[in-house]
Write a protein that holds these residues in place. Structure first.
Motif, PDB file in Angstrom:
ATOM      1  N   UNK A  24    -100.744  50.543 -78.479  1.00  0.00           N
ATOM      2  CA  UNK A  24    -100.666  51.964 -79.272  1.00  0.00           C
ATOM      3  C   UNK A  24    -100.551  52.380 -77.129  1.00  0.00           C
ATOM      4  N   UNK A  25    -101.205  51.929 -76.961  1.00  0.00           N
ATOM      5  CA  UNK A  25    -102.095  52.249 -75.110  1.00  0.00           C
ATOM      6  C   UNK A  25    -100.968  52.228 -74.600  1.00  0.00           C
ATOM      7  N   UNK A  26     -99.922  50.807 -74.794  1.00  0.00           N
ATOM      8  CA  UNK A  26     -99.197  50.965 -73.508  1.00  0.00           C
ATOM      9  C   UNK A  26     -97.527  51.729 -74.239  1.00  0.00           C
ATOM     10  N   UNK A  27     -98.303  52.454 -75.260  1.00  0.00           N
ATOM     11  CA  UNK A  27     -97.090  52.966 -75.756  1.00  0.00           C
ATOM     12  C   UNK A  27     -95.951  51.714 -76.094  1.00  0.00           C
ATOM     13  N   UNK A  57     -95.355  41.377 -82.775  1.00  0.00           N
ATOM     14  CA  UNK A  57     -96.105  41.716 -83.216  1.00  0.00           C
ATOM     15  C   UNK A  57     -95.496  43.272 -82.982  1.00  0.00           C
ATOM     16  N   UNK A  58     -95.178  43.981 -84.195  1.00  0.00           N
ATOM     17  CA  UNK A  58     -94.868  45.561 -83.978  1.00  0.00           C
ATOM     18  C   UNK A  58     -95.807  46.408 -84.600  1.00  0.00           C
ATOM     19  N   UNK A  59     -95.895  47.526 -84.249  1.00  0.00           N
ATOM     20  CA  UNK A  59     -96.998  48.391 -84.605  1.00  0.00           C
ATOM     21  C   UNK A  59     -96.663  49.060 -85.774  1.00  0.00           C
ATOM     22  N   UNK A 109     -85.743  49.844 -79.715  1.00  0.00           N
ATOM     23  CA  UNK A 109     -87.444  50.039 -79.313  1.00  0.00           C
ATOM     24  C   UNK A 109     -87.734  49.294 -77.956  1.00  0.00           C
ATOM     25  N   UNK A 110     -88.934  49.851 -77.465  1.00  0.00           N
ATOM     26  CA  UNK A 110     -90.323  50.057 -76.296  1.00  0.00           C
ATOM     27  C   UNK A 110     -90.759  48.578 -76.404  1.00  0.00           C
ATOM     28  N   UNK A 138     -90.519  46.213 -71.196  1.00  0.00           N
ATOM     29  CA  UNK A 138     -92.287  46.683 -70.886  1.00  0.00           C
ATOM     30  C   UNK A 138     -93.157  45.483 -69.993  1.00  0.00           C
ATOM     31  N   UNK A 139     -94.098  45.562 -68.956  1.00  0.00           N
ATOM     32  CA  UNK A 139     -94.640  44.063 -69.302  1.00  0.00           C
ATOM     33  C   UNK A 139     -96.534  44.543 -69.962  1.00  0.00           C
ATOM     34  N   UNK A 140     -95.836  44.417 -70.385  1.00  0.00           N
ATOM     35  CA  UNK A 140     -97.980  44.005 -71.316  1.00  0.00           C
ATOM     36  C   UNK A 140     -98.906  43.218 -70.295  1.00  0.00           C
ATOM     37  N   UNK A 141     -98.302  42.697 -69.437  1.00  0.00           N
ATOM     38  CA  UNK A 141     -99.744  42.490 -68.822  1.00  0.00           C
ATOM     39  C   UNK A 141    -100.623  41.038 -69.984  1.00  0.00           C
TER      40      UNK A 141
END
Length: 379
Positions: A24-27, A57-59, A109-110, A138-141
Motif C-alpha cells: 500500500x505504501x508503494x502504491x 500477492x495481490x492487495x 495494474x501497477x 515498478x521496483x518494490x526493491x
C-alpha cells in the motif's frame, strides 16, 4: 490447504499483513516474488530456479503460486496458498503468469517486482512486459528482505536451536582435528551432528586447514593434518532453512604467541562490539569498534571486509550463502532494532572468532556459547 511443519497459519497471515502494508505504501496492486527466500518466507515453500517460478500477492483477492507441474504437489503440501497454476517443463511460464494476473482483473495494474532479484533475468522481465503490455511494472526493491529483518518469536526459536547445533557440531568437528586426521572427516562429523540434533541435511560450512592465517574461506582438503596446523571451522547449520553460525580456529599443538595474542585481542574487541549492539545504535559506530581496534593493535594493515551480516532464512537452492541485507561497514548509517539477528565475525593475526547475536529490547544476546578464543588440541 497445505501446512508448514513448523510455522502456524497465523505466522503466515501476520507476514502477509506486513507485506500488504508495504505494498500500500508503494502504491502496488500486485507484487511478484521469484527469489527463493522471499517465496519461502511469504508462502512456506520455495523451489530451485531450474524452471522459473513466482509467487503473486495481490492487495485484493487470492494469492497464487506459478510453478512447474512436477513441483506442484510438494508445493501444495507446504503452502497456505491454494491457487497454484502450473506449466510443463518445456512450456514458457510467462503466459501462465499473465493468465493468473488477468483472472484477477490486474492486467493493467501497477505491479511491483524486485529489479535486483537474482531470479529475474532481463529476458524474463521483457517477456513479462510483452505478455502484460497494459501493466505498469515498478521496483518494490527488496521488500521481503527488509521485512525479514525483524524476526518473529517462532523464527527466533529456530535460530536458538540452530545456534545450539552450531556449538555442539563445532566441538565434535574440532575433536577430529588431530595429527593424521583430515578436514573432510571434521566436515563429515559436523554434518552428522546437524542431522542428529534435528537440523537440515545441509553442507556444514567452510572448514579449511593450513599454516599462517590467510585461508579463512579456502577449500576442503584431504591431506592428513599435522602438528602446527590450524583448522578454521565456520559452521552454518539450518533448521527449516534458518541458520545460526559460529567460527573458531583449532590449533594442533601449542599455539604461537602471536596467534594467541591475536585471539585475545579479537575476543576483547568483539566483546565490546557486541555489547554496543543495542536498539538505536548506529551500525557504522558499532563496526568501528572492531575495525579500527584491529588496525590500531597492528593485527592487520587494513580491514577490508564487513564485520557482521544478517542471519535468518536461507534458500536451499539460492545463490547466496550469506544475507547482506544489513551489513556492518564504515558507511553503514542504519540503526539496530530489536528482533534483528547477526553473524558477527572477526579475523586477524592467524585467529578467527564469530558469534550469532540477537538484538533484544534491552541489548544483545549471544545465541552461540562456545569459549571465546582458540581451541587447542594438544599433540
Amino acid at each position: 490447504m497445505g501446512q508448514h511443519p513448523y510455522f502456524s497459519p497465523a505466522e503466515y497471515q501476520a507476514r502477509l499483513a506486513r507485506l500488504q502494508a508495504r505494498m500500500r505504501e508503494a502504491g502496488v496492486e500486485l507484487a511478484l516474488f521469484d527469489e527463493i527466500e522471499a517465496m519461502t518466507w511469504v508462502s512456506g515453500f520455495g523451489s530451485s530456479a531450474n524452471r522459473w517460478r513466482c509467487v503473486g500477492i495481490p492487495l485484493q483477492g487470492e494469492p497464487f503460486f506459478v510453478i512447474r507441474a512436477l513441483d506442484a504437489g510438494v508445493c501444495a503440501q507446504r503452502t497456505w496458498i491454494t491457487d497454484i497454476p502450473t506449466f510443463a517443463d518445456w512450456e514458457d511460464p510467462v503466459p501462465v503468469l499473465a493468465r493468473a494476473v488477468a483472472a484477477r482483473g490486474l492486467s493493467a495494474a501497477r505491479i511491483g517486482v524486485d529489479f535486483d532479484s537474482y531470479g529475474m533475468s532481463v529476458a524474463r522481465f521483457e517477456a513479462m512486459r510483452r505478455a502484460m503490455p497494459q501493466a505498469q511494472f515498478v521496483d518494490m526493491g527488496p521488500a521481503i528482505a527488509e521485512l525479514r529483518l525483524i524476526k518473529s518469536p517462532a523464527e527466533i526459536e529456530l535460530l536458538r536451536r540452530a545456534a545450539a547445533i552450531a556449538d555442539q557440531a563445532l566441538l565434535d568437528a574440532a575433536a577430529l582435528c588431530v595429527p593424521g586426521g583430515t578436514q573432510r572427516e571434521a566436515a563429515k562429523r559436523a554434518q552428522m551432528t546437524f542431522v542428529e540434533m534435528g537440523g537440515d541435511p545441509y553442507r556444514p560450512g567452510p572448514i579449511t586447514g593450513g599454516r599462517g592465517w590467510d585461508f579463512l574461506h579456502g577449500h576442503l582438503g584431504d591431506a592428513p593434518l599435522a602438528r602446527g596446523d590450524v583448522v578454521h571451522i565456520e559452521l552454518t547449520p539450518r533448521i527449516h532453512g534458518y541458520s545460526s553460525r559460529v567460527m573458531r580456529c583449532v590449533v594442533l599443538g601449542e599455539p604461537e604467541p602471536e596467534r594467541q595474542r591475536a585471539a585475545e585481542i579479537l575476543a576483547e574487541l568483539q566483546d565490546a562490539q557486541i555489547a554496543a549492539m543495542k536498539p538505536g545504535a548506529v551500525a557504522s559506530e558499532v563496526d568501528a569498534i572492531l575495525r579500527e581496534g584491529v588496525v590500531r593493535a597492528g593485527l592487520r594493515p587494513s580491514y577490508d571486509n564487513i564485520t557482521a551480516y544478517t542471519l535468518g532464512l536461507y534458500g536451499d537452492a539460492g545463490p547466496r550463502t550469506s544475507d547482506f541485507t544489513r551489513i556492518l561497514h564504515p558507511a553503514a548509517e542504519w540503526r539496530f532494532e530489536a528482533g534483528m539477528v547477526f553473524h558477527v565475525y572477526a579475523s586477524a593475526g592467524g585467529a578467527a572468532l564469530s558469534e550469532s547475536v540477537l538484538i533484544t529490547e534491552t541489548g544483545p544476546e549471544l545465541l552461540t556459547h562456545l569459549p571465546r578464543g582458540l581451541l587447542v588440541n594438544p599433540c
